[in-house]
Write an enzyme that holds these catalytic residues in place. Structure first.
Site, short mmCIF file in Angstrom:
data_model
loop_
_atom_site.label_atom_id
_atom_site.label_comp_id
_atom_site.label_asym_id
_atom_site.label_seq_id
_atom_site.Cartn_x
_atom_site.Cartn_y
_atom_site.Cartn_z
N SER A 192 0.83 -1.20 0.00
CA SER A 192 0.00 0.00 0.00
C SER A 192 0.87 1.26 0.00
CB SER A 192 -0.96 -0.03 1.19
OG SER A 192 -1.89 1.03 1.12
N ASP A 230 -2.74 6.15 -3.55
CA ASP A 230 -1.59 5.53 -2.90
C ASP A 230 -1.03 4.44 -3.83
OD1 ASP A 230 -3.70 3.73 -2.67
OD2 ASP A 230 -3.04 2.97 -0.74
N ASP A 257 -1.26 1.11 -4.10
CA ASP A 257 -2.07 0.04 -4.69
C ASP A 257 -3.44 0.51 -5.14
OD1 ASP A 257 -2.92 0.28 -1.97
OD2 ASP A 257 -3.80 -1.72 -2.04
N ASP A 272 -6.10 2.02 -3.76
CA ASP A 272 -7.37 1.89 -3.04
C ASP A 272 -7.65 3.09 -2.14
OD1 ASP A 272 -5.56 1.40 -0.99
OD2 ASP A 272 -6.57 -0.41 -0.25
#
Length: 473
Positions: free
Chosen positions: A108, A243, A245, A247
């Site tokens: 992340s 960010d 990834d 999400d």
């Protein structure tokens, strides 16, 4: 032969607010395999499947971890579908539609020397109970073959684009100039396709071959100034980013100021006519003060806690959703958008809240100005071990007035919420929330006040005091 439980316990990897996280050097092929086999064994009694979908972010370590996962699955006669670099919600949505479990390799927003694994059952993101089940699986780790190159599929990318584009007509974003701060985001090759399909003119900015850990809850001063300059230079209506990834969204207003994630979530929820919301305790109290929702439930920080509340609320309300202070939007129930049925996606998503807000004609600035005047700021003290954070919070609980005065917080206390860390409300309705990070050795600080300058000033003074009193020089 070692068991999955033995390998995981010795790995140094732990579940945080969303997924298993740790230093890259801890994610050996054996550790990746142990987590994979334990995940499969933990959900076998509840679901029938012979395939697991898999995707990664742009971290240098992610591909080799995916190779280890694929090899481990082959060792237990489970097929794998590799979807390459895509946003986490894209993989999750595709897998749910195919009724497949999936694994996302991503750390992340945390630095590139760390990585992680996110696990999804066929019906969505795992819960804290599922995490415990994974940790308690104790089976022998089967031998697995040498790592091989992975065949790339495009189904997750295509399904995610279709999900977002089909909600609106092709002119929804016509006339808008949208900048995309691409950096190393897993969705950087997808977002342009979505926005252009809805009529926008897209300007790609800031693409990087090196992984950049963008934290949507603690945007750097450099990225704040970069956004203002880009919006002005390229005459953008807004600037969008996520960010690592994909999400957690970042969206500016028309002047290039990044919106707080919970404010974006609030605007999105209003636009989608959500009835009941689940949000972590760290979110802005403007959510309740706006009187826009029939019910608001507060939880500990982390998407599994938000998701755990959805089932009960769905019994009482037709349209249920959640979001976090980082901006990730979780749709708990199917809803109607422009006459189209949008299927539930109970995991953080960065694109739906942005499109929902941009689809409305009123300026973002005007809509934000109509909200209750509650302003938040957040940051963290890095290299602050969790044990030190917990000791600090324990000391404050034992002697709140004295310890808080040492941090420069002299107002009278009217309430302390211990849902997650310590969220302290003072007599002037100012809030200071201290909490150990679930993903890294950091102490998070969230501040809420009546104006932005006060929130920023109080955040800065609190963090400076903590560093001065509790960090070694």
């Amino acid at each position: 032969m070692q068991t999955t439980k033995q390998i995981i316990e010795k790995s140094g990897i732990a579940f945080g607010t969303s997924g298993a996280r740790g230093l890259v050097v801890y994610f050996t092929p054996e550790v990746c395999a142990a987590f994979t086999v334990a995940f499969v064994e933990s959900i076998k009694p509840h679901f029938r499947f012979d395939t697991i979908a898999l995707a990664i972010d742009n971290r240098p370590s992610s591909y080799s971890m995916a190779q280890a996962i694929t090899a481990a699955l082959a060792g237990i006669n489970i097929q794998s579908e590799y979807h390459g670099v895509v946003p986490t919600p894209a993989l999750a949505y595709y897998a749910m539609q195919q009724k497949l479990p999936c694994i996302m390799v991503t750390g992340s927003h945390i630095p590139f020397d760390r990585n992680g694994l996110k696990f999804y059952r066929p019906d969505g993101e795992i819960t804290k109970d599922d995490e415990e089940a994974i940790l308690n699986v104790d089976v022998a780790l089967p031998a697995f073959s040498p790592l091989t190159e992975l065949a790339l599929l495009s189904g997750a990318q295509e399904a995610y684009i279709e999900r977002n584009v089909n909600l609106f007509n092709k002119n929804t974003l016509s006339g808008k100039r949208i900048g995309i701060y691409e950096h190393s985001s897993a969705g950087r090759d997808i977002y342009r396709k979505i926005f252009e399909a809805l009529g926008a003119e897209v300007i790609s900015l800031g693409r990087s071959d090196e992984f950049i850990p963008i934290d949507t809850e603690a945007v750097s001063e450099e990225d704040k100034e970069r956004a203002r300059k880009w919006v002005a230079k390229y005459q953008l209506d807004v600037l969008f980013s996520t960010d690592g990834d994909g999400d957690r969204p970042l969206l500016t207003d028309e002047q290039g100021e990044w919106l707080r994630g919970d404010i974006l979530g609030l605007l999105c929820s209003k636009a989608l006519s959500i009835e009941a919301l689940v949000v972590p305790v760290s979110c802005n109290t403007a959510i309740e003060k706006s009187n826009s929702f029939k019910h608001v439930e507060r939880t500990k920080i982390g998407s599994p806690y938000v998701i755990a509340e959805f089932e009960q609320l769905a019994k009482r309300f037709n349209f249920v959703a959640g979001f976090e202070a980082n901006g990730g939007f979780l749709l708990a129930s199917d809803i109607l958008v422009n006459g189209h049925r949008l299927k539930a996606l109970p995991t953080r998503d960065a694109v739906l809240p942005v499109i929902s807000v941009l689809a409305e004609s009123e300026s973002i600035i005007n809509r934000v100005n109509k909200l209750p005047k509650r302003f938040t700021a957040s940051d963290r003290v890095t290299n602050f071990p969790k044990v030190k954070s917990q000791q600090l919070l324990s000391d404050i609980k034992a002697n709140p007035k004295s310890l808080l005065q040492s941090l420069g917080l002299t107002q009278d206390i009217v309430g302390i919420n211990e849902t997650d860390g310590l969220r302290i409300t003072f007599v002037d309705d100012v809030v200071v929330h201290l909490r150990p990070s679930g993903n890294a050795p950091e102490l998070r600080c969230y501040v809420e006040a009546h104006d932005q300058d006060s929130a920023l000033s109080l955040l800065e003074s609190t963090l400076l005091s903590i560093k001065s009193l509790f960090c070694e020089s």
